[in-house]
Design a protein around this motif. Sequence first.
Motif, mmCIF file in Angstrom:
data_model
loop_
_atom_site.group_PDB
_atom_site.id
_atom_site.type_symbol
_atom_site.label_atom_id
_atom_site.label_comp_id
_atom_site.label_asym_id
_atom_site.label_seq_id
_atom_site.Cartn_x
_atom_site.Cartn_y
_atom_site.Cartn_z
ATOM 1 N N VAL A 58 4.580 4.600 -43.480
ATOM 2 C CA VAL A 58 4.824 4.530 -42.039
ATOM 3 C C VAL A 58 3.975 3.430 -41.399
ATOM 4 N N VAL A 59 2.686 3.419 -41.710
ATOM 5 C CA VAL A 59 1.776 2.424 -41.120
ATOM 6 C C VAL A 59 2.174 1.013 -41.537
ATOM 7 N N SER A 60 2.456 0.806 -42.826
ATOM 8 C CA SER A 60 2.822 -0.538 -43.285
ATOM 9 C C SER A 60 4.164 -0.969 -42.693
ATOM 10 N N THR A 79 1.062 12.802 -49.400
ATOM 11 C CA THR A 79 0.889 12.703 -47.950
ATOM 12 C C THR A 79 0.296 11.358 -47.565
ATOM 13 N N ILE A 80 -0.724 10.931 -48.274
ATOM 14 C CA ILE A 80 -1.331 9.620 -47.990
ATOM 15 C C ILE A 80 -0.303 8.512 -48.219
ATOM 16 N N MET A 88 4.573 -4.367 -40.620
ATOM 17 C CA MET A 88 5.543 -5.394 -41.009
ATOM 18 C C MET A 88 6.509 -5.693 -39.863
ATOM 19 N N TRP A 89 6.978 -4.653 -39.174
ATOM 20 C CA TRP A 89 7.872 -4.875 -38.039
ATOM 21 C C TRP A 89 7.154 -5.685 -36.954
ATOM 22 N N TRP A 90 5.921 -5.322 -36.634
ATOM 23 C CA TRP A 90 5.176 -5.991 -35.573
ATOM 24 C C TRP A 90 4.985 -7.476 -35.880
ATOM 25 N N LYS A 91 4.720 -7.806 -37.133
ATOM 26 C CA LYS A 91 4.502 -9.203 -37.522
ATOM 27 C C LYS A 91 5.793 -10.020 -37.487
#
Length: 173
Positions: free
Chosen positions: A102-104, A95-96, A108-111
């Motif tokens: 998802v978070v990474s 789960t982690i 990555m998309w945002w950067k």
Amino acid sequence: MQIAEKNNVQPGYGIAFPDGETGVYTIFLDPADVYPNRPLPWAQQTLHIDQYSGKVLAKFGWNDYGALGKLISLGIAFHQGEFGFISQLFMLALTIGIIMIVVSGVIMWWKRKPKGKLGAPALPENFKMLKGVAVIVIVLGLFFPLVGASLLIVWVLDYFVIKRIPIAKQWIG
């Protein structure tokens, strides 16, 4: 019941009665039902018995499974939490891991996203793996049809709708 005892089926088994004239008696032992605090996948047992003669037609247990069958059985046991705290730790780690993916991915998309646009980052100029990635996506889409269908819908929307609407094309990219 005597046949079950003769074939060393552990106590706690269930019996399914024949369905029709050609059906068989099935004696089955699901360790999760019998040993809820400590079910062991290797304790699974199944017997198929002729309803007329009482002859054992088939007997299946852990030792009759192939390597893949044993692996699947262990995977199901882990998934259902049948190994207690060890299963819980394993599922917590999975789960982690999914949350971190998802978070990474969002980071990555945002950067890399184009400034002032919502769309996907531009491909690097020397992106040689595109054909290999396309093959992998197509193969996985065939093995997982719902994923393949959703990817196909996104591609159709992108190709036939977003690229045809100038504002959407400019903003999404």
